[in-house]
Design a protein around this motif. Structure first.
Motif, PDB file in Angstrom:
ATOM      1  N   GLU A 192       0.844  -1.194   0.000  1.00 47.11           N
ATOM      2  CA  GLU A 192       0.000   0.000   0.000  1.00 47.11           C
ATOM      3  C   GLU A 192       0.879   1.243   0.000  1.00 47.11           C
ATOM      4  O   GLU A 192       0.912   2.023   0.952  1.00 47.11           O
ATOM      5  CB  GLU A 192      -0.936  -0.020   1.223  1.00 47.11           C
ATOM      6  CG  GLU A 192      -2.055   1.018   1.162  1.00 47.11           C
ATOM      7  CD  GLU A 192      -3.020   0.889   2.319  1.00 47.11           C
ATOM      8  OE1 GLU A 192      -3.701   1.884   2.641  1.00 47.11           O
ATOM      9  OE2 GLU A 192      -3.100  -0.209   2.907  1.00 47.11           O
ATOM     10  N   ASP A 193       1.584   1.453  -1.103  1.00 47.38           N
ATOM     11  CA  ASP A 193       2.444   2.623  -1.224  1.00 47.38           C
ATOM     12  C   ASP A 193       1.838   3.608  -2.213  1.00 47.38           C
ATOM     13  O   ASP A 193       0.725   3.417  -2.725  1.00 47.38           O
ATOM     14  CB  ASP A 193       3.843   2.201  -1.662  1.00 47.38           C
ATOM     15  CG  ASP A 193       3.839   1.373  -2.935  1.00 47.38           C
ATOM     16  OD1 ASP A 193       2.750   1.215  -3.542  1.00 47.38           O
ATOM     17  OD2 ASP A 193       4.908   0.887  -3.339  1.00 47.38           O
ATOM     18  N   THR A 194       2.565   4.681  -2.494  1.00 51.45           N
ATOM     19  CA  THR A 194       2.038   5.746  -3.354  1.00 51.45           C
ATOM     20  C   THR A 194       1.765   5.242  -4.763  1.00 51.45           C
ATOM     21  O   THR A 194       0.721   5.536  -5.354  1.00 51.45           O
ATOM     22  CB  THR A 194       3.026   6.917  -3.398  1.00 51.45           C
ATOM     23  OG1 THR A 194       3.266   7.384  -2.064  1.00 51.45           O
ATOM     24  CG2 THR A 194       2.487   8.062  -4.240  1.00 51.45           C
ATOM     25  N   ASP A 195       2.679   4.471  -5.321  1.00 55.97           N
ATOM     26  CA  ASP A 195       2.512   3.996  -6.689  1.00 55.97           C
ATOM     27  C   ASP A 195       1.313   3.057  -6.816  1.00 55.97           C
ATOM     28  O   ASP A 195       0.534   3.149  -7.766  1.00 55.97           O
ATOM     29  CB  ASP A 195       3.798   3.292  -7.127  1.00 55.97           C
ATOM     30  CG  ASP A 195       3.766   2.930  -8.602  1.00 55.97           C
ATOM     31  OD1 ASP A 195       3.349   3.775  -9.429  1.00 55.97           O
ATOM     32  OD2 ASP A 195       4.133   1.784  -8.941  1.00 55.97           O
ATOM     33  N   SER A 196       1.147   2.139  -5.866  1.00 59.19           N
ATOM     34  CA  SER A 196       0.026   1.206  -5.921  1.00 59.19           C
ATOM     35  C   SER A 196      -1.304   1.928  -5.726  1.00 59.19           C
ATOM     36  O   SER A 196      -2.292   1.645  -6.427  1.00 59.19           O
ATOM     37  CB  SER A 196       0.203   0.118  -4.860  1.00 59.19           C
ATOM     38  OG  SER A 196       1.389  -0.621  -5.065  1.00 59.19           O
ATOM     39  N   CYS A 197      -1.376   2.864  -4.767  1.00 56.20           N
ATOM     40  CA  CYS A 197      -2.613   3.611  -4.541  1.00 56.20           C
ATOM     41  C   CYS A 197      -2.947   4.492  -5.743  1.00 56.20           C
ATOM     42  O   CYS A 197      -4.125   4.658  -6.090  1.00 56.20           O
ATOM     43  CB  CYS A 197      -2.488   4.460  -3.282  1.00 56.20           C
ATOM     44  SG  CYS A 197      -2.360   3.506  -1.753  1.00 56.20           S
ATOM     45  N   GLY A 219       0.110   6.402   1.788  1.00 54.45           N
ATOM     46  CA  GLY A 219      -0.061   5.954   0.415  1.00 54.45           C
ATOM     47  C   GLY A 219      -1.178   6.681  -0.296  1.00 54.45           C
ATOM     48  O   GLY A 219      -0.980   7.243  -1.385  1.00 54.45           O
ATOM     49  N   PHE A 220      -2.386   6.727   0.299  1.00 47.06           N
ATOM     50  CA  PHE A 220      -3.506   7.391  -0.348  1.00 47.06           C
ATOM     51  C   PHE A 220      -3.315   8.908  -0.396  1.00 47.06           C
ATOM     52  O   PHE A 220      -3.644   9.553  -1.402  1.00 47.06           O
ATOM     53  CB  PHE A 220      -4.805   7.047   0.390  1.00 47.06           C
ATOM     54  CG  PHE A 220      -5.336   5.686   0.063  1.00 47.06           C
ATOM     55  CD1 PHE A 220      -5.745   5.361  -1.222  1.00 47.06           C
ATOM     56  CD2 PHE A 220      -5.424   4.708   1.037  1.00 47.06           C
ATOM     57  CE1 PHE A 220      -6.238   4.106  -1.528  1.00 47.06           C
ATOM     58  CE2 PHE A 220      -5.915   3.449   0.748  1.00 47.06           C
ATOM     59  CZ  PHE A 220      -6.309   3.149  -0.540  1.00 47.06           C
ATOM     60  N   LEU A 221      -2.797   9.489   0.688  1.00 48.80           N
ATOM     61  CA  LEU A 221      -2.615  10.948   0.689  1.00 48.80           C
ATOM     62  C   LEU A 221      -1.616  11.375  -0.374  1.00 48.80           C
ATOM     63  O   LEU A 221      -1.838  12.355  -1.112  1.00 48.80           O
ATOM     64  CB  LEU A 221      -2.153  11.417   2.069  1.00 48.80           C
ATOM     65  CG  LEU A 221      -3.191  11.362   3.195  1.00 48.80           C
ATOM     66  CD1 LEU A 221      -2.589  11.880   4.491  1.00 48.80           C
ATOM     67  CD2 LEU A 221      -4.424  12.170   2.819  1.00 48.80           C
ATOM     68  N   SER A 222      -0.508  10.660  -0.491  1.00 43.01           N
ATOM     69  CA  SER A 222       0.499  11.022  -1.500  1.00 43.01           C
ATOM     70  C   SER A 222      -0.033  10.784  -2.908  1.00 43.01           C
ATOM     71  O   SER A 222       0.239  11.572  -3.831  1.00 43.01           O
ATOM     72  CB  SER A 222       1.775  10.207  -1.274  1.00 43.01           C
ATOM     73  OG  SER A 222       2.305  10.442   0.009  1.00 43.01           O
ATOM     74  N   ALA A 223      -0.810   9.705  -3.109  1.00 47.86           N
ATOM     75  CA  ALA A 223      -1.345   9.425  -4.434  1.00 47.86           C
ATOM     76  C   ALA A 223      -2.340  10.500  -4.856  1.00 47.86           C
ATOM     77  O   ALA A 223      -2.325  10.961  -6.006  1.00 47.86           O
ATOM     78  CB  ALA A 223      -1.996   8.046  -4.445  1.00 47.86           C
ATOM     79  N   ILE A 224      -3.236  10.926  -3.951  1.00 48.42           N
ATOM     80  CA  ILE A 224      -4.213  11.966  -4.284  1.00 48.42           C
ATOM     81  C   ILE A 224      -3.522  13.293  -4.549  1.00 48.42           C
ATOM     82  O   ILE A 224      -3.897  14.051  -5.462  1.00 48.42           O
ATOM     83  CB  ILE A 224      -5.239  12.092  -3.141  1.00 48.42           C
ATOM     84  CG1 ILE A 224      -6.091  10.822  -3.076  1.00 48.42           C
ATOM     85  CG2 ILE A 224      -6.129  13.310  -3.329  1.00 48.42           C
ATOM     86  CD1 ILE A 224      -7.056  10.782  -1.917  1.00 48.42           C
ATOM     87  N   GLU A 225      -2.500  13.580  -3.784  1.00 45.52           N
ATOM     88  CA  GLU A 225      -1.761  14.831  -4.006  1.00 45.52           C
ATOM     89  C   GLU A 225      -1.042  14.807  -5.343  1.00 45.52           C
ATOM     90  O   GLU A 225      -0.976  15.827  -6.051  1.00 45.52           O
ATOM     91  CB  GLU A 225      -0.766  15.040  -2.871  1.00 45.52           C
ATOM     92  CG  GLU A 225       0.007  16.348  -2.953  1.00 45.52           C
ATOM     93  CD  GLU A 225       0.966  16.528  -1.810  1.00 45.52           C
ATOM     94  OE1 GLU A 225       1.712  17.520  -1.817  1.00 45.52           O
ATOM     95  OE2 GLU A 225       0.978  15.662  -0.898  1.00 45.52           O
ATOM     96  N   SER A 226      -0.510  13.643  -5.738  1.00 41.63           N
ATOM     97  CA  SER A 226       0.213  13.565  -7.013  1.00 41.63           C
ATOM     98  C   SER A 226      -0.730  13.632  -8.209  1.00 41.63           C
ATOM     99  O   SER A 226      -0.336  14.056  -9.296  1.00 41.63           O
ATOM    100  CB  SER A 226       1.027  12.276  -7.065  1.00 41.63           C
ATOM    101  OG  SER A 226       0.169  11.145  -7.030  1.00 41.63           O
ATOM    102  N   LEU A 227      -1.981  13.208  -8.025  1.00 40.39           N
ATOM    103  CA  LEU A 227      -2.944  13.264  -9.129  1.00 40.39           C
ATOM    104  C   LEU A 227      -3.455  14.670  -9.385  1.00 40.39           C
ATOM    105  O   LEU A 227      -4.068  14.914 -10.432  1.00 40.39           O
ATOM    106  CB  LEU A 227      -4.115  12.310  -8.849  1.00 40.39           C
ATOM    107  CG  LEU A 227      -3.761  10.818  -8.891  1.00 40.39           C
ATOM    108  CD1 LEU A 227      -4.950   9.974  -8.443  1.00 40.39           C
ATOM    109  CD2 LEU A 227      -3.318  10.393 -10.286  1.00 40.39           C
ATOM    110  N   GLY A 228      -3.284  15.581  -8.454  1.00 41.85           N
ATOM    111  CA  GLY A 228      -3.574  17.002  -8.671  1.00 41.85           C
ATOM    112  C   GLY A 228      -5.050  17.299  -8.840  1.00 41.85           C
ATOM    113  O   GLY A 228      -5.892  16.835  -8.070  1.00 41.85           O
ATOM    114  N   SER A 229      -5.371  18.025  -9.895  1.00 35.48           N
ATOM    115  CA  SER A 229      -6.730  18.540 -10.084  1.00 35.48           C
ATOM    116  C   SER A 229      -7.753  17.450 -10.373  1.00 35.48           C
ATOM    117  O   SER A 229      -8.952  17.671 -10.232  1.00 35.48           O
ATOM    118  CB  SER A 229      -6.739  19.550 -11.237  1.00 35.48           C
ATOM    119  OG  SER A 229      -6.300  18.945 -12.435  1.00 35.48           O
ATOM    120  N   ARG A 230      -7.299  16.292 -10.772  1.00 37.98           N
ATOM    121  CA  ARG A 230      -8.252  15.217 -11.056  1.00 37.98           C
ATOM    122  C   ARG A 230      -8.945  14.709  -9.796  1.00 37.98           C
ATOM    123  O   ARG A 230      -9.976  14.057  -9.886  1.00 37.98           O
ATOM    124  CB  ARG A 230      -7.527  14.064 -11.760  1.00 37.98           C
ATOM    125  CG  ARG A 230      -7.147  14.364 -13.186  1.00 37.98           C
ATOM    126  CD  ARG A 230      -6.392  13.230 -13.825  1.00 37.98           C
ATOM    127  NE  ARG A 230      -5.040  13.091 -13.276  1.00 37.98           N
ATOM    128  CZ  ARG A 230      -4.174  12.155 -13.624  1.00 37.98           C
ATOM    129  NH1 ARG A 230      -4.526  11.256 -14.532  1.00 37.98           N
ATOM    130  NH2 ARG A 230      -2.985  12.106 -13.086  1.00 37.98           N
TER     131      ARG A 230
END
Length: 907
Positions: free
Chosen positions: A553-558, A584-595
């Motif tokens: 459950e890391d950033t890339d997987s999330c 994992g989820f917080l970093s993934a949502i932050e990396s996805l940006g405006s989406r």
């Protein structure tokens, strides 16, 4: 495959009552037959076992089976053909009964010869090989047998050519049982018991023996010199030791017999015991010195641990299991002396010490479709037990896995200690923990496949799902597979998988626009994480809709999971996404940006995780409970009061909570996106329900999600459509809650504040005697808003809004969110999961590269994985949820703890 035990009633009454068909008879015999038995072999066994059968004919055979438990009822079917036997076997296995109940209807044989009209239309069946004496195929045979389905008395047979010895209209029990010790003058091959081929029309006298045509057309004696009793034409034995076990050498073949008849064979005069049957001697065992053998070397007992000559097995593994079970039941030991592809021999371990000659040999019979048959049996044991052991050497993991397989199939998460107790209750031996663990692993492997092989099965199963269920989404990502730092061609390494179904995508369109996401660890051989998305319909039923298997459950997987989730599900104007505050989820949502930002996605945090994190920092239980109350509070003013109280108690804790945006974790500032869902409990509940499959191979997990969702949609859809058809608008649960709010609205005072009847001031009736101060609320029906916060939080009118509707003569149902209506709930389940056929269709020709697991995420081979999560501060005790006081750990009473327990001091 284990033989089927049967009980055959005869000479009784076949009646019917309120419970269906009934067999009433004090007379019965017990027998066993294999599942692949033929119709003729079954009838032959019954004929041999029924005593005093020389004066009767078998008219009809019935099979009775249970059709219902409450009330108890039975049904019967008539066994008249091979198809009926197969149907009986399938029904018996599906019914789950211990024994197969049969009733044989016998009739007394008439003393006169059967009339010509009593013969059946056809006297030959493909199941019996007719006698061939050199005659042409157009010449009718001299002796034939009737099929049971053709034995209907009274049918005309004008065009029938009869031989000297033809069968009567029903099975004749006045026959001479024989086996391969007695031969005929012609070369005959039987596919089943040969006793069925001999009918009876009245015996010839001893002075005039029965005659039959020979190859040259002259009449000769029907019976010839008996063959060797131990001749085994199917034996594969080639060694001198095996030849020494036979009592006599093999006898002549057809060529030898033909030569003897051409030289003028004298008719064989049968002895008196062939036509004068002693009924008392008939029931005496043929082999009195071997009590474990029945008539004609057939064991007819009901103990599955017994062995007998002629016992047949489909595979060598079944034969080995039968021998091991015999040793376990009898508390004896044996050793394997010969084990080849054609022969398996076991001897007693006390052969030299105590002179026990117990021996079993199982041979592969090529002429019987490669069936394994027990051909030699020297028993029982004559040795004495060396000593009772707590475990038995033959009680290995294979035998245990066969015993516990039904339990593991029903509950894969069953503990090993439970299986050990079950094995002990069955065999009176207590196996080792490690052996039982291996047995459970074998049972899981047999039920769901091997862990390593399951990775390569994924593409085939995905193709099957997409074939039978068009629209299935599956994203399988692999990586190059390296061996010795080199890429292996045509081999890929599993990386991650995302899958969902069109039924789930369609269901989300008619559910609450919220999605809860969470992850759970798998307990299998490899350390995978199962990510899943969960939604809820208007009837508060939880539905898992999307799944992903990732290494961690890391950033890339999330990010991989959220991208596919948004692509297929986030088609509403606004979707509320609830998750924990894991990195994992917080970093993934932050990396996805405006989406993943407003207004398309409203991201919210799980309140339970926030309270647990706070307690982990400051260890203040009261403050943890205060934070939970703050999150559930609907009124902003009251929320600010509790926040001020937290600041006075713990300024550091206040700074920690203030650093989290209020709209992310509170009801008061949410804006109505959460529909009252403050935690990820829905996803946690699904994780708990999936615990039973979390220790299965990954292909079995994917299959389980399909079939469980199919059953869930069918069950909930049937319930919803039934309620809708009878006229319900809401589900009864929702209707009862709304009705309770309507009752409360009758105690309110409403004051209209606008010409359009949309804004009201609703006040509670003063109750001074109860010490209750009335409160007033503002209600805006057009904006669906109330000062109490209930209206905008749950998207359903509160008591103040319903009172305003009553004052303005409006229907409050128009203010309820459409997702709560029953017609919307029915739309959730209107798409059903199609059924998928047999597993044989799943394993087609492989058109994809071989997929192997990642060896870096394999668990340690030593030890066993932890299957229970350690509870922490996030897990609210049950006594807090139910308001129960804390109990003593010794006497389980309230008011004290174990250290000062009065009953403990007394002891």
């Amino acid at each position: 495959m284990a033989p089927i035990s049967a009980i055959v009633y005869y000479d009784g009454d076949y009646t019917g009552d309120d419970c269906g068909e009934n067999f009433e008879s004090p007379n019965f015999v017990l027998l066993k037959f294999i599942a692949r038995t033929t119709f003729e072999a079954l009838i032959s066994k019954i004929i041999r076992l029924v005593p005093s059968s020389n004066t009767k004919t078998l008219n009809t055979l019935y099979y009775r089976f249970q059709t219902s438990m409450v009330p108890v009822s039975y049904a019967t079917m008539t066994i008249q053909s091979q198809e009926d036997v197969e149907a009986m076997v399938d029904t018996h296995r599906g019914n789950g009964a211990d024994m197969c109940e049969l009733y044989a209807d016998f009739q007394l044989r008439s003393s006169s010869r059967s009339s010509y009209q009593d013969f059946p239309p056809s006297l030959s069946t493909p199941s019996f090989q007719q006698f061939e004496h050199g005659s042409s195929s157009t010449q009718p045979p001299r002796q034939s047998s009737a099929n049971f389905r053709d034995m209907q008395i009274g049918q005309s047979s004008a065009n029938l050519s009869m031989g000297r010895h033809s069968c009567a209209a029903a099975f004749d029990l006045n026959i001479q049982p024989y086996d391969n010790r007695h031969g005929f003058s012609g070369h005959t091959t039987f596919e089943s018991d040969p006793t069925l081929t001999l009918g009876h029309e009245g015996y010839s006298s001893p002075e005039e023996p029965i005659q039959e045509l020979g190859p040259d057309g002259s009449e000769i004696g029907l019976f010839t010199t008996p063959l060797d009793a131990n001749a085994d034409v199917d034996s594969d034995s080639t060694t001198d030791e095996d030849n020494a076990e036979q009592d006599q050498p093999r006898t002549s073949t057809w060529e030898q017999h033909h030569a003897s008849t051409s030289r003028g064979h004298q008719p064989y005069e049968p002895p008196s015991h062939m036509y004068n049957v002693d009924m008392v001697a008939f029931d005496v065992p043929e082999f009195p010195e071997m009590p474990n053998l029945g008539f004609n070397a057939s064991y007819v007992g009901l103990d599955d641990s017994e062995l007998w000559i002629g016992m047949q097995f489909e595979t060598i593994d079944q034969a080995k299991s039968a021998i091991k079970l015999y040793n376990i039941r009898k508390s004896v030991h044996s050793k394997v002396t010969i084990s080849t592809s054609k022969k398996y021999v076991c001897e007693c371990t006390q052969r030299k010490e105590q002179g026990c000659n117990w021996k079993v040999r199982v041979s592969k019979k090529k002429r019987k479709q490669n069936i394994w048959e027990l051909s030699v049996y020297n028993g029982p044991h004559t040795c004495c037990a060396v000593g009772h052991r707590q475990d038995h050497p033959n009680l290995d993991s294979t035998i245990i896995s066969q015993t516990v397989q039904p339990i593991v199939q029903a509950s894969p998460k069953v503990t090993v200690s439970t299986l050990m107790a079950h094995v002990k209750s069955v065999y009176q031996y207590e196996p080792e923990y490690k052996k039982t663990w291996r047995a459970k692993d074998k049972a899981l492997k047999k039920l769901h496949g091997d862990w390593d092989a399951s990775y390569n099965e994924l593409p085939g199963w995905i193709n099957i799902m997409q074939k039978y269920n068009p629209g299935t989404i599956a994203v399988l990502e692999t990586k190059p597979y390296y061996k010795n730092d080199r890429v292996v061609a045509d081999v890929r390494q599993f990386h991650r998988l995302f899958w969902t179904f069109p039924q789930c995508i369609h269901a989300f369109k008619n559910c609450k626009p919220i999605i809860q996401i969470d992850g759970t660890f798998l307990f299998g051989r490899y350390r995978h994480v199962l990510l899943l998305a969960v939604i809820q319909d208007g009837n508060r039923k939880t539905i898992p809709v999307a799944f992903a298997l990732v290494p961690r459950e890391d950033t890339d997987s999330c990010k991989f999971f959220l991208q596919n989730l948004r692509k297929h599900f986030f088609r509403h104007n606004t979707v509320c996404l609830i998750s924990d505050r894991g990195s994992g989820f917080l970093s993934a949502i932050e990396s996805l940006g405006s989406r993943f930002c407003s207004p398309k996605v409203e991201h919210r945090y799980c309140l339970r995780h926030i309270a647990a994190n706070y307690h982990g920092r400051y260890k203040k239980d009261y403050e943890r409970k205060l934070i939970l109350r703050m999150g559930y509070e609907l009124v902003p003013n009251k929320f600010e009061e509790m926040l001020h109280e937290l600041n006075e108690r713990n300024s550091d804790g206040y700074n920690y909570i203030a650093g989290i945006p209020k709209e992310k974790w509170t009801n008061a500032y949410d804006g109505g996106f959460r529909y009252g869902h403050m935690t990820t409990n829905l996803a946690e509940a699904i994780n708990s329900s999936l615990k039973g499959i979390r220790n299965l191979p990954i292909s079995a997990i994917v299959k389980a999600t399909y079939f469980r969702l199919g059953k869930l949609f069918a069950t909930l859809g049937k319930e919803s459509f039934t309620l809708k058809d009878v006229g319900h608008i809401f589900h009864p649960r929702i209707q009862n809650e709304i009705q309770a709010i309507v009752v409360k609205s009758n105690r309110l005072y409403v004051l209209p504040m606008s010409r359009s009847d949309t804004i009201f001031r609703v006040s509670e009736i003063p109750r001074p005697l109860q010490g209750y101060d009335p409160t007033s609320y503002r209600v805006n029906l057009e904006d669906k808003w109330c000062d109490c916060g209930y209206f905008q939080a749950l998207k359903s009118p509160c008591q103040h809004a319903i009172a305003a509707c009553s004052n303005s003569r409006r229907d409050y149902k128009n203010l309820v969110d459409p997702v709560y209506f029953l017609h919307s709930v029915c739309k959730v389940y209107e798409m059903e999961f199609p059924a998928i056929g047999s597993e044989t269709e799943w394993h087609g020709n492989q058109t994809w590269p071989t997929i192997l697991p990642d060896p870096q995420i394999r668990r340690n081979k030593s030890g066993r994985p932890t299957s229970t999560r350690i509870h922490n501060a996030m897990d609210m005790p049950q006594r807090e949820r139910t308001g129960q006081p804390k109990l003593c750990g010794h006497c389980r009473r309230a008011g004290h703890i174990i250290t000062n327990c009065p009953s403990r001091r007394q002891h």
